[in-house]
Design a protein around this motif. Structure first.
Motif, PDB file in Angstrom:
ATOM      1  N   SER A  50       6.033   4.055  -1.495  1.00  0.00           N
ATOM      2  CA  SER A  50       5.452   4.162  -2.049  1.00  0.00           C
ATOM      3  C   SER A  50       4.740   4.649  -3.069  1.00  0.00           C
ATOM      4  O   SER A  50       5.858   4.824  -4.711  1.00  0.00           O
ATOM      5  N   VAL A  51       3.686   5.502  -2.948  1.00  0.00           N
ATOM      6  CA  VAL A  51       2.852   5.046  -4.323  1.00  0.00           C
ATOM      7  C   VAL A  51       3.404   7.027  -5.040  1.00  0.00           C
ATOM      8  O   VAL A  51       2.187   6.541  -6.430  1.00  0.00           O
ATOM      9  N   GLY A  52       3.631   7.755  -3.840  1.00  0.00           N
ATOM     10  CA  GLY A  52       3.270   9.491  -4.751  1.00  0.00           C
ATOM     11  C   GLY A  52       4.294   9.956  -3.538  1.00  0.00           C
ATOM     12  O   GLY A  52       4.510   9.507  -2.513  1.00  0.00           O
ATOM     13  N   ILE A  53       4.680  11.206  -3.584  1.00  0.00           N
ATOM     14  CA  ILE A  53       5.162  11.995  -2.823  1.00  0.00           C
ATOM     15  C   ILE A  53       4.471  12.043  -1.435  1.00  0.00           C
ATOM     16  O   ILE A  53       3.057  12.239  -1.432  1.00  0.00           O
ATOM     17  N   GLY A  54       5.268  12.063   0.018  1.00  0.00           N
ATOM     18  CA  GLY A  54       4.387  12.104   1.203  1.00  0.00           C
ATOM     19  C   GLY A  54       4.161  10.622   1.240  1.00  0.00           C
ATOM     20  O   GLY A  54       3.482  11.114   2.552  1.00  0.00           O
ATOM     21  N   GLN A  55       3.282   9.614   0.202  1.00  0.00           N
ATOM     22  CA  GLN A  55       2.604   8.541   0.589  1.00  0.00           C
ATOM     23  C   GLN A  55       4.420   7.099   1.122  1.00  0.00           C
ATOM     24  O   GLN A  55       4.555   7.533   0.058  1.00  0.00           O
ATOM     25  N   ILE A  56       4.774   7.224   2.393  1.00  0.00           N
ATOM     26  CA  ILE A  56       4.591   6.008   2.592  1.00  0.00           C
ATOM     27  C   ILE A  56       4.549   4.919   3.604  1.00  0.00           C
ATOM     28  O   ILE A  56       3.299   4.909   3.987  1.00  0.00           O
ATOM     29  N   SER A  57       4.552   3.817   3.056  1.00  0.00           N
ATOM     30  CA  SER A  57       3.889   2.672   4.043  1.00  0.00           C
ATOM     31  C   SER A  57       4.512   1.252   3.932  1.00  0.00           C
ATOM     32  O   SER A  57       6.015   1.760   3.334  1.00  0.00           O
ATOM     33  N   SER A  58       5.260   0.974   5.490  1.00  0.00           N
ATOM     34  CA  SER A  58       5.872   0.493   6.206  1.00  0.00           C
ATOM     35  C   SER A  58       5.604  -1.436   6.368  1.00  0.00           C
ATOM     36  O   SER A  58       4.595  -1.336   6.545  1.00  0.00           O
ATOM     37  N   GLU A  59       7.018  -1.902   6.520  1.00  0.00           N
ATOM     38  CA  GLU A  59       6.021  -3.285   5.358  1.00  0.00           C
ATOM     39  C   GLU A  59       6.565  -4.034   7.328  1.00  0.00           C
ATOM     40  O   GLU A  59       5.823  -4.617   7.630  1.00  0.00           O
ATOM     41  N   VAL A  60       7.382  -3.341   7.752  1.00  0.00           N
ATOM     42  CA  VAL A  60       7.721  -4.324   8.511  1.00  0.00           C
ATOM     43  C   VAL A  60       8.155  -2.868  10.210  1.00  0.00           C
ATOM     44  O   VAL A  60       8.552  -2.333   9.821  1.00  0.00           O
ATOM     45  N   PRO A  61       7.875  -3.734  10.863  1.00  0.00           N
ATOM     46  CA  PRO A  61       8.553  -2.248  12.390  1.00  0.00           C
ATOM     47  C   PRO A  61      10.221  -2.064  12.725  1.00  0.00           C
ATOM     48  O   PRO A  61      10.247  -3.597  12.572  1.00  0.00           O
ATOM     49  N   GLN A  62      10.597  -2.063  12.255  1.00  0.00           N
ATOM     50  CA  GLN A  62      11.614  -1.146  13.299  1.00  0.00           C
ATOM     51  C   GLN A  62      12.651   0.413  13.585  1.00  0.00           C
ATOM     52  O   GLN A  62      11.336   0.531  13.872  1.00  0.00           O
ATOM     53  N   ASN A  63      13.397   0.048  13.299  1.00  0.00           N
ATOM     54  CA  ASN A  63      14.048   1.736  13.532  1.00  0.00           C
ATOM     55  C   ASN A  63      14.723   2.221  12.543  1.00  0.00           C
ATOM     56  O   ASN A  63      15.104   3.708  12.596  1.00  0.00           O
ATOM     57  N   LEU A  64      13.858   1.953  11.196  1.00  0.00           N
ATOM     58  CA  LEU A  64      14.058   2.709  10.452  1.00  0.00           C
ATOM     59  C   LEU A  64      13.062   3.293  10.001  1.00  0.00           C
ATOM     60  O   LEU A  64      11.506   2.975   9.891  1.00  0.00           O
ATOM     61  N   SER A  65      12.852   4.392   8.847  1.00  0.00           N
ATOM     62  CA  SER A  65      12.198   5.802   8.210  1.00  0.00           C
ATOM     63  C   SER A  65      12.015   5.892   6.774  1.00  0.00           C
ATOM     64  O   SER A  65      13.660   5.275   6.438  1.00  0.00           O
ATOM     65  N   ALA A  66      11.561   5.835   6.290  1.00  0.00           N
ATOM     66  CA  ALA A  66      11.419   6.556   5.465  1.00  0.00           C
ATOM     67  C   ALA A  66      10.643   7.689   5.211  1.00  0.00           C
ATOM     68  O   ALA A  66       9.565   7.963   5.555  1.00  0.00           O
ATOM     69  N   SER A  67      10.770   8.570   3.308  1.00  0.00           N
ATOM     70  CA  SER A  67      10.342   9.577   3.432  1.00  0.00           C
ATOM     71  C   SER A  67      10.399  10.112   1.911  1.00  0.00           C
ATOM     72  O   SER A  67      11.703   9.328   1.271  1.00  0.00           O
TER      73      SER A  67
END
Lengths: 114, 111
Positions: A50-67
């Protein structure tokens, strides 16, 4: 000086249960934030950044999420854990653009899914 | 896809010996290379960061070198001590944000 915190340190959860891991950074503003997983016998795998609030990039498909609800807070979540989610989860941060910068790691959370 | 390999996977040396840890990577288009130390059950501690334009970096008893063209880096530890026992990880920065890690070399320094 900057410090990075992760909690909990250890977590044992049943399959199918939800997950919330938290990471906070002190002493800096607008850091880039990262979630990695380290599984037994495997290298560290970048999960999200994440480079900033609310900005999330995912590198691998999975059942996890980030915030990233706040500038220095990064949360890793799951609605339903799988056995394969077991591992050592590490949060890290860098200054500025992230490219060419040292990554600083937190103490980690060890997750065991049974 | 960048791949990072560290050989050997484990190394045991007597105290006082000088040693070299090896890291190789497949894609030479990198921003930097970092060496980390990880103690059992702990997070990673950054040891040295070498930018792609540099050949080596030194910190105390540690010296890291980088040869981009051959896709190799070495971490030299002088006069090893039991406190140096840990897993050493090499990571290559290629792309804006991603580090690709090797699986590490587990070092044991025997008193």
């Amino acid at each position: 000086s900057q410090t990075i915190h992760q909690w909990p340190a250890t977590l044992v959860q049943p399959v199918g249960s939800p997950l919330s891991l938290e990471c906070t950074v002190e002493g800096t503003s607008n850091p880039n934030l990262y979630w990695y997983r380290q599984a037994a016998g495997r290298g560290l795998q970048l999960l999200f950044y994440s480079v900033g609030i609310g900005q999330i990039s995912s590198e691998v498909p999975q059942n996890l999420s980030a915030s990233r609800p706040q500038d220095r807070q990064f949360i890793l979540s799951s609605k339903k854990l799988l056995l394969s989610d077991s591992g050592f989860y590490l949060c890290a941060w860098t200054y500025g653009s992230g490219a060419g910068e040292t990554q600083y790691f937190g103490p980690g959370t060890r997750l065991l899914v049974l | 896809k960048q791949e990072v390999t560290q050989i050997p996977a484990a190394l045991s040396v007597p105290e006082g010996e000088n040693l070299v840890l090896n890291c190789s990577f497949t894609d030479s288009a990198i921003y930097n290379l970092q060496w980390f130390r990880q103690d059992p059950g702990k997070g990673l501690t950054s040891l040295l960061l070498i930018q792609s334009s540099q050949r080596e970096q030194t910190s105390g008893r540690l010296n890291a070198s980088l040869d981009k063209s051959s896709g190799r880096s070495t971490l030299y530890i002088a006069a090893s001590q039991p406190g140096d026992s840990a897993t050493y990880l090499c990571a290559v920065g290629a792309g804006s944000y991603q580090l690709t890690f090797g699986k590490g070399t587990k070092l044991s320094v025997i008193p």
